[in-house]
Design a protein around this motif. Structure first.
Motif, PDB file in Angstrom:
ATOM      1  N   HIS A   6       0.876  -1.174   0.000  1.00 16.60           N
ATOM      2  CA  HIS A   6       0.000   0.000   0.000  1.00 16.60           C
ATOM      3  C   HIS A   6       0.910   1.220   0.000  1.00 16.60           C
ATOM      4  O   HIS A   6       1.644   1.449   0.963  1.00 16.60           O
ATOM      5  N   LEU A   9       1.019   7.808  -0.960  1.00 14.26           N
ATOM      6  CA  LEU A   9       1.250   8.742  -2.071  1.00 14.26           C
ATOM      7  C   LEU A   9       0.796  10.150  -1.707  1.00 14.26           C
ATOM      8  O   LEU A   9      -0.142  10.321  -0.922  1.00 14.26           O
ATOM      9  N   ALA A  25      -2.658   3.769  -1.625  1.00 12.53           N
ATOM     10  CA  ALA A  25      -3.158   3.077  -2.817  1.00 12.53           C
ATOM     11  C   ALA A  25      -2.298   1.849  -3.055  1.00 12.53           C
ATOM     12  O   ALA A  25      -1.075   1.920  -2.916  1.00 12.53           O
ATOM     13  N   GLY A  27      -0.110  -0.915  -4.983  1.00 11.99           N
ATOM     14  CA  GLY A  27       0.733  -0.773  -6.169  1.00 11.99           C
ATOM     15  C   GLY A  27       2.172  -1.151  -5.887  1.00 11.99           C
ATOM     16  O   GLY A  27       2.453  -1.890  -4.948  1.00 11.99           O
ATOM     17  N   GLU A  41       0.189   2.256  -9.737  1.00  9.11           N
ATOM     18  CA  GLU A  41      -0.966   1.928  -8.905  1.00  9.11           C
ATOM     19  C   GLU A  41      -1.700   0.752  -9.526  1.00  9.11           C
ATOM     20  O   GLU A  41      -1.857   0.683 -10.739  1.00  9.11           O
TER      21      GLU A  41
END
Ligand code: GUN
Ligand code: ZN
Length: 429
Positions: A6, A9, A25, A27, A41
């Motif tokens: 996670h 960002l 997010a 990614g 992402e």
């Protein structure tokens, strides 16, 4: 190298309390040559070199105000600032007359900070030029990002810690040449605070700041008693005015504390582009007061966040961020007129100890998971229960960023990367 989880960002969405915040997010990141070469992402891959579905990838935390020689005095409770300086702090700083002690203390401090996920910091050394140089050398050797300043004092402290202004300015200029402003480790211009500096020393420091563009750090309006003392020492001038007259108020200035500033001071600070370093734990520990951080931000002035070790007692910037929320909450309790927007959210708190502090310290390529940013990273792996409730439950009552902030445990830190490489180990000797 591919690191997955996670991702914390930057989220530029506008909100109260200074606006910026982070978001999580899923990614992965690709790291190449010490920088972030790709931010993707999407699904969390299971073939990454580090991290995975239960991990959180954070930018390295940044501490905007701390004192390297003060780890050994953490916990000297019960004194106000000026007594604490005289009885506890100055004797501790005298130890740096021995440069080996300065080296050892710096290594230990950096080890503690890295252990808490701090990869960058702005620090005070002591008045000893060789000790400050040793601290800069050790920080560079460890690979952290840092501004470190020789403390400038020519009065108001024991004789062993005062030097003639001319000597200090020569020494500080030599450190500027050795560790210029654009380096990963750079020398900061660090007059301790107005009560320990003559007007001539402050002016010399201001001139050096102008000539070099180095970061300026000092203390400002931390306690009422100190503000009275400044008025007595500087013909009734306001505290910030003393710094402004000396040329120390500018966009690269970071002023520790700033609790007792008036509206005109805040406007001047905002106009200058400088910042207050909010140190909520030191402020409660020394019983100095509570900073109205939302008032500072509303004025347009910058605000960074610092541990202020050793008046502050938490090395972890996550716990310092939590203390910022608690202070804002306490102010709201005592003043019914304050709205919810005066208390930062967890997303804003995480932003402050990463990108926000990077901005205040003029490191545009630090504190964010973004293309081209330095890969100074903290890989966090929360315990199984926390992971389950925050990341795998179909719905969670808790915002994951708040869950991480308040449930934080340094033992969750799985890896700390400095420019893409594992940090440490840092030997004792
Ligand atoms: N003001 C001047 N020096 C110091 C220091 O070392 N710590 C704190 N908290 N305030 C100061
Ligand atoms: Zn301080």
């Amino acid at each position: 190298m591919k690191i997955a989880g996670h991702l914390m960002l930057p989220d530029p969405a506008q909100a109260a309390f200074g606006g910026e915040r982070v978001r999580l997010a899923p990614g992965w990141l690709r790291i190449e040559g010490g920088v972030i070469a790709e931010v993707v992402e999407g699904d969390i891959p299971d073939d990454a070199d580090a991290g995975g579905t239960g991990s959180v990838v954070c930018p390295g935390f940044i501490d905007a105000h701390m004192h390297l020689p003060q780890f050994g005095i953490i916990g000297a409770h019960g004194l106000g600032l000026l007594d604490w300086l005289e009885r506890v702090t100055f004797p501790a700083e005298m130890r740096w007359a021995d440069t080996d002690t300065a080296r050892r203390d710096t290594r230990a401090a950096v080890r503690r900070m890295l252990g808490a996920g701090t990869t960058g910091f702005a620090a005070y050394a002591t008045v000893h030029a060789e000790g400050a140089r040793a601290a800069l050398d050790e920080a560079q050797r460890a690979g952290v990002r840092a501004h470190i300043g020789q403390v400038l004092m020519d009065r108001g402290a024991p004789e062993a810690l005062c030097r003639p202004a001319g000597q200090l300015l020569e020494e500080a200029a030599a450190l500027q040449s050795a560790y210029p402003t654009d380096g990963r480790v750079s020398a900061a211009i660090t007059p301790r605070f107005a009560p320990a500096c003559s007007a001539a020393l402050l002016e010399g420091a201001g001139a050096l700041a102008r000539a070099t563009g180095a970061l300026v750090q000092t203390h400002l309006a931390e306690t009422r008693a100190e503000c009275v003392l400044v008025g007595e020492l500087f013909d009734g001038q306001g505290y910030l005015d003393v710094y402004r007259a000396a040329g120390l108020l500018g966009p690269r200035s970071v002023f520790g504390h700033g609790i007792y500033l008036g509206g005109a001071d805040l406007s001047a600070l905002a106009e200058s582009g400088g910042a207050v370093a909010h140190c909520p734990l030191a402020n409660s520990f020394l019983m100095s007061g509570r900073l109205d951080a939302s008032g500072v931000l509303a004025s347009g002035a910058g605000m960074a966040l610092g541990s202020d070790i050793g008046a502050g007692y938490e090395v972890s910037m996550v716990r310092v961020a939590r203390a910022m929320l608690e202070t804002a909450g306490a102010l709201r309790i005592s003043d019914a007129g304050r709205g919810p927007e005066t208390v930062p959210t967890a997303a804003q708190a995480w932003w402050r100890i990463t990108a926000g502090n990077a901005r205040a310290l003029h490191w545009p390529d630090a504190g964010r998971l973004a293309l081209g940013a330095m890969a100074d990273l903290v890989l966090v792996c929360p315990d199984a229960d926390t992971k389950r409730t925050l990341f795998t439950a179909p719905t969670s009552a808790v915002d994951p960023l708040a869950g991480l902030l308040f449930g934080w445990d340094d033992r969750w830190i799985e890896r700390v990367l400095l420019q893409g490489r594992p940090a440490g180990p840092i030997p004792d000797e």
